[in-house]
Design a protein around this motif. Sequence first.
Motif, PDB file in Angstrom:
ATOM      1  N   THR A  95      -8.587  -9.694  -8.413  1.00 44.20           N
ATOM      2  CA  THR A  95      -8.279  -8.726  -9.459  1.00 44.20           C
ATOM      3  C   THR A  95      -8.609  -7.318  -9.006  1.00 44.20           C
ATOM      4  OG1 THR A  95      -8.683 -10.374 -11.184  1.00 44.20           O
ATOM      5  CG2 THR A  95      -8.774  -8.070 -11.851  1.00 44.20           C
ATOM      6  N   ALA A  96      -9.723  -7.159  -8.286  1.00 44.73           N
ATOM      7  CA  ALA A  96     -10.092  -5.841  -7.763  1.00 44.73           C
ATOM      8  C   ALA A  96      -9.011  -5.322  -6.815  1.00 44.73           C
ATOM      9  CB  ALA A  96     -11.444  -5.909  -7.060  1.00 44.73           C
ATOM     10  N   HIS A  97      -8.496  -6.190  -5.955  1.00 46.99           N
ATOM     11  CA  HIS A  97      -7.417  -5.788  -5.039  1.00 46.99           C
ATOM     12  C   HIS A  97      -6.191  -5.345  -5.824  1.00 46.99           C
ATOM     13  CE1 HIS A  97      -3.702  -6.637  -2.767  1.00 46.99           C
ATOM     14  NE2 HIS A  97      -4.360  -6.100  -1.750  1.00 46.99           N
ATOM     15  N   ASP A  98      -5.815  -6.139  -6.840  1.00 56.12           N
ATOM     16  CA  ASP A  98      -4.632  -5.804  -7.631  1.00 56.12           C
ATOM     17  C   ASP A  98      -4.807  -4.459  -8.328  1.00 56.12           C
ATOM     18  OD1 ASP A  98      -3.486  -8.181  -6.855  1.00 56.12           O
ATOM     19  OD2 ASP A  98      -3.943  -9.245  -8.718  1.00 56.12           O
ATOM     20  N   ARG A  99      -6.000  -4.178  -8.790  1.00 50.62           N
ATOM     21  CA  ARG A  99      -6.224  -2.910  -9.496  1.00 50.62           C
ATOM     22  C   ARG A  99      -6.272  -1.727  -8.535  1.00 50.62           C
ATOM     23  NH1 ARG A  99     -10.401  -4.938 -14.312  1.00 50.62           N
ATOM     24  NH2 ARG A  99      -8.874  -6.410 -15.205  1.00 50.62           N
ATOM     25  N   ARG A 100      -6.725  -1.957  -7.315  1.00 48.73           N
ATOM     26  CA  ARG A 100      -6.651  -0.877  -6.325  1.00 48.73           C
ATOM     27  C   ARG A 100      -5.189  -0.523  -6.046  1.00 48.73           C
ATOM     28  NH1 ARG A 100     -10.782  -3.813  -3.650  1.00 48.73           N
ATOM     29  NH2 ARG A 100      -9.304  -4.524  -2.072  1.00 48.73           N
ATOM     30  N   VAL A 101      -4.346  -1.544  -5.968  1.00 53.06           N
ATOM     31  CA  VAL A 101      -2.920  -1.290  -5.778  1.00 53.06           C
ATOM     32  C   VAL A 101      -2.342  -0.593  -7.014  1.00 53.06           C
ATOM     33  CG1 VAL A 101      -0.656  -2.368  -5.462  1.00 53.06           C
ATOM     34  CG2 VAL A 101      -2.633  -3.209  -4.171  1.00 53.06           C
ATOM     35  N   GLU A 102      -2.761  -1.053  -8.203  1.00 52.36           N
ATOM     36  CA  GLU A 102      -2.285  -0.428  -9.440  1.00 52.36           C
ATOM     37  C   GLU A 102      -2.660   1.055  -9.473  1.00 52.36           C
ATOM     38  OE1 GLU A 102      -3.087  -0.641 -14.277  1.00 52.36           O
ATOM     39  OE2 GLU A 102      -3.967  -2.150 -12.947  1.00 52.36           O
ATOM     40  N   MET A 103      -3.847   1.379  -9.003  1.00 49.72           N
ATOM     41  CA  MET A 103      -4.298   2.769  -8.983  1.00 49.72           C
ATOM     42  C   MET A 103      -3.413   3.626  -8.087  1.00 49.72           C
ATOM     43  SD  MET A 103      -8.221   3.978  -8.370  1.00 49.72           S
ATOM     44  CE  MET A 103      -8.755   5.687  -8.575  1.00 49.72           C
ATOM     45  N   LEU A 104      -2.770   3.006  -7.103  1.00 46.00           N
ATOM     46  CA  LEU A 104      -1.902   3.734  -6.167  1.00 46.00           C
ATOM     47  C   LEU A 104      -0.466   3.860  -6.672  1.00 46.00           C
ATOM     48  CD1 LEU A 104      -3.193   2.110  -2.868  1.00 46.00           C
ATOM     49  CD2 LEU A 104      -3.675   4.421  -3.687  1.00 46.00           C
ATOM     50  N   ARG A 105      -0.186   3.341  -7.860  1.00 44.90           N
ATOM     51  CA  ARG A 105       1.174   3.414  -8.404  1.00 44.90           C
ATOM     52  C   ARG A 105       1.379   4.736  -9.146  1.00 44.90           C
ATOM     53  NH1 ARG A 105       3.815  -1.039  -7.447  1.00 44.90           N
ATOM     54  NH2 ARG A 105       2.648  -2.935  -6.987  1.00 44.90           N
ATOM     55  N   HIS A 106       1.089   5.814  -8.437  1.00 42.48           N
ATOM     56  CA  HIS A 106       1.276   7.158  -8.965  1.00 42.48           C
ATOM     57  C   HIS A 106       1.467   8.083  -7.767  1.00 42.48           C
ATOM     58  CE1 HIS A 106       0.359  11.037 -10.864  1.00 42.48           C
ATOM     59  NE2 HIS A 106       0.749  10.464 -11.985  1.00 42.48           N
ATOM     60  N   PRO A 107       2.342   9.085  -7.856  1.00 43.25           N
ATOM     61  CA  PRO A 107       2.597   9.944  -6.691  1.00 43.25           C
ATOM     62  C   PRO A 107       1.344  10.607  -6.126  1.00 43.25           C
ATOM     63  CG  PRO A 107       4.245  10.321  -8.373  1.00 43.25           C
ATOM     64  CD  PRO A 107       3.215   9.424  -8.991  1.00 43.25           C
ATOM     65  N   LEU A 108       0.473  11.091  -7.005  1.00 46.14           N
ATOM     66  CA  LEU A 108      -0.697  11.806  -6.515  1.00 46.14           C
ATOM     67  C   LEU A 108      -1.646  10.877  -5.762  1.00 46.14           C
ATOM     68  CD1 LEU A 108      -2.549  14.649  -8.265  1.00 46.14           C
ATOM     69  CD2 LEU A 108      -3.890  12.803  -7.277  1.00 46.14           C
ATOM     70  N   THR A 109      -1.891   9.708  -6.319  1.00 45.76           N
ATOM     71  CA  THR A 109      -2.849   8.799  -5.681  1.00 45.76           C
ATOM     72  C   THR A 109      -2.294   8.184  -4.406  1.00 45.76           C
ATOM     73  OG1 THR A 109      -2.095   7.038  -7.174  1.00 45.76           O
ATOM     74  CG2 THR A 109      -4.064   8.253  -7.824  1.00 45.76           C
ATOM     75  N   VAL A 110      -1.001   7.859  -4.390  1.00 40.57           N
ATOM     76  CA  VAL A 110      -0.451   7.236  -3.184  1.00 40.57           C
ATOM     77  C   VAL A 110      -0.342   8.254  -2.056  1.00 40.57           C
ATOM     78  CG1 VAL A 110       2.016   7.577  -3.683  1.00 40.57           C
ATOM     79  CG2 VAL A 110       1.276   5.589  -2.361  1.00 40.57           C
ATOM     80  N   LEU A 111      -0.062   9.521  -2.378  1.00 38.87           N
ATOM     81  CA  LEU A 111      -0.012  10.538  -1.333  1.00 38.87           C
ATOM     82  C   LEU A 111      -1.406  10.832  -0.791  1.00 38.87           C
ATOM     83  CD1 LEU A 111       2.702  13.020  -2.619  1.00 38.87           C
ATOM     84  CD2 LEU A 111       2.820  11.519  -0.621  1.00 38.87           C
ATOM     85  N   ARG A 112      -2.405  10.838  -1.647  1.00 38.66           N
ATOM     86  CA  ARG A 112      -3.784  10.998  -1.160  1.00 38.66           C
ATOM     87  C   ARG A 112      -4.137   9.869  -0.187  1.00 38.66           C
ATOM     88  NH1 ARG A 112      -7.802  13.988  -4.412  1.00 38.66           N
ATOM     89  NH2 ARG A 112      -9.278  12.338  -3.856  1.00 38.66           N
ATOM     90  N   ALA A 113      -3.718   8.658  -0.534  1.00 39.46           N
ATOM     91  CA  ALA A 113      -3.998   7.517   0.347  1.00 39.46           C
ATOM     92  C   ALA A 113      -3.244   7.657   1.667  1.00 39.46           C
ATOM     93  CB  ALA A 113      -3.615   6.216  -0.350  1.00 39.46           C
ATOM     94  N   ALA A 114      -2.001   8.134   1.605  1.00 39.62           N
ATOM     95  CA  ALA A 114      -1.202   8.290   2.822  1.00 39.62           C
ATOM     96  C   ALA A 114      -1.750   9.391   3.721  1.00 39.62           C
ATOM     97  CB  ALA A 114       0.241   8.590   2.452  1.00 39.62           C
ATOM     98  N   LEU A 115      -2.372  10.423   3.140  1.00 39.22           N
ATOM     99  CA  LEU A 115      -2.921  11.538   3.910  1.00 39.22           C
ATOM    100  C   LEU A 115      -4.307  11.243   4.465  1.00 39.22           C
ATOM    101  CD1 LEU A 115      -1.777  14.398   1.506  1.00 39.22           C
ATOM    102  CD2 LEU A 115      -0.973  14.057   3.857  1.00 39.22           C
ATOM    103  N   ASP A 116      -4.891  10.119   4.054  1.00 42.46           N
ATOM    104  CA  ASP A 116      -6.197   9.720   4.586  1.00 42.46           C
ATOM    105  C   ASP A 116      -6.060   9.450   6.086  1.00 42.46           C
ATOM    106  OD1 ASP A 116      -8.431   8.016   5.411  1.00 42.46           O
ATOM    107  OD2 ASP A 116      -8.872   7.794   3.290  1.00 42.46           O
ATOM    108  N   PRO A 117      -6.967  10.000   6.913  1.00 40.56           N
ATOM    109  CA  PRO A 117      -6.882   9.758   8.368  1.00 40.56           C
ATOM    110  C   PRO A 117      -6.933   8.280   8.744  1.00 40.56           C
ATOM    111  CG  PRO A 117      -8.409  11.543   7.887  1.00 40.56           C
ATOM    112  CD  PRO A 117      -8.056  10.935   6.570  1.00 40.56           C
ATOM    113  N   GLY A 118      -7.499   7.467   7.875  1.00 34.91           N
ATOM    114  CA  GLY A 118      -7.582   6.038   8.172  1.00 34.91           C
ATOM    115  C   GLY A 118      -6.332   5.259   7.829  1.00 34.91           C
TER     116      GLY A 118
END
Length: 489
Positions: free
Chosen positions: A131-154
């Motif tokens: 469930t934690a994994h699913d909610r982390r993915v859910e948190m990324l279902r927004h332009p701002l959050t997914v772009l922040r994740a994509a810009l992460d050096p990791g």
Amino acid sequence: MKLAMGAILAAVLFSGGCTQSPELKVIHAAAGALGGQDRIQAVKTLVIEGEGEAPNLGQNVTPDGDLPVWKVTEFKRSMDLANARMQVQQLRTAQFLFALATVQRQKQGLDGDVAFNTGQDGKTTRASDATAHDRRVEMLRHPLTVLRAALDPGAKLSKLPPQGNLDLVGIVTAKGERLVLSVDRTTHLPASVSSASSNENLGDVMTETSFSDYREGNGLRLPYRLTTKIDKYPQFDLHVSKITVDADAGDLAAPDAVKSATPPVPAPITVTAEPVGKGIWWLAGSGNHRSILFEFDDHLTLFEVPLSEARSLAVIAKARSVAPGKPLTQAIVSHHHFDHSGGLRAAVAEGLTIITYRGNVDFFKELIARKHTIVQDELAKNPRPMNIIPVDDELTLKDSAMEVRLYHVLDNPREGTLLFAYVPRDRMLVQADLYDSTWTQHPWADNFRWNLEHRKLTVDKDVPVHGAIQSYADVLKTIKSTQTQGAGQ
């Protein structure tokens, strides 16, 4: 000459290091369209409020009918981006006939790797790691959050083949979540984010959240409509009424007791066999999804392979142990709802012939044909064709040892493809979703009684898939009591 060559080499190396990859160019362009990389990465909190509709997957009246809908109001998603925390609160009301609470208030949280839920009684409990994994993915279902994740050096990015006017970028986040971001090539605005997962009934599915109605505010350009679907099935259509950036989002941290709690794991599946008539067993045990086993002269027939592959395989094994000298050859699947057809593929993998209402046949063929590669089930590992016996209005299974009559439930407002069974020798009703002793209300009770009267059946005992075994007299008393209580509220 050596100095010149060294300068040229340094220039080449420097130039190569500064050249952006195609995927990074897409990400940077999208970040620019939203307000710029610095503005995006500076956001500390994001709160999204609104309302929408959330269809109930796998619960439509007929397999090709519209999904029943929860009307979601008072929706609020609060995110502490710096600490990877999220809380979702919503009030939802069923826009369909429902036997349990039709108004539900929900509160769910995420704190890094810890998922938790708060019940209506105020008690907070930890949810599973899945469930934690699913909610982390859910948190990324927004332009701002997914772009922040994509810009992460990791993060790891890859350019995927475009689709029409959309550029596609594959993203593996620093924590390992895998998503695909699509970006409009003209506006550079994110159009959608999608991810693959495994569904018990549908197998490999793609969940996609699309973004539209972008508006400017707080130095950002963000969507005011987010629409999520699983494959072709709509899941949530959120109309945003308010977006708050960098305000106090409240305490989103998991309570210390929840953080220190061990994540729950699925409880062991148990199956018991209770004789309820000569050659008839009620296969119960853990959970509230039961099956019923009928013994004929030379074979066994199972009523219901419910919930999941794991549950159904355990039920099938138990059925074979009850009468080991006879083969289990058939499984009656009462209807298409996902909690009742969850073991369909397991039954086919075990070589059982499926008996179901004709209106389920095409949909069941589709379920059998779907790919299960993310999580391979038994049928994916050992493919075999489905043998199916369709039932129109009624079908009698009979030999010298047993007679079971199957009837299609007529004119039910909730269950359009439902079969129930009747054993005339014992005046026994075997049914799923017509009645459950644990329901808080019985909105289709009149149709339940009418179907029995229409078939001219005399019932002494109800042996259900859900709830407890009762005499039919007690069934009627339970229905009357809940209807009386509802009238008094």
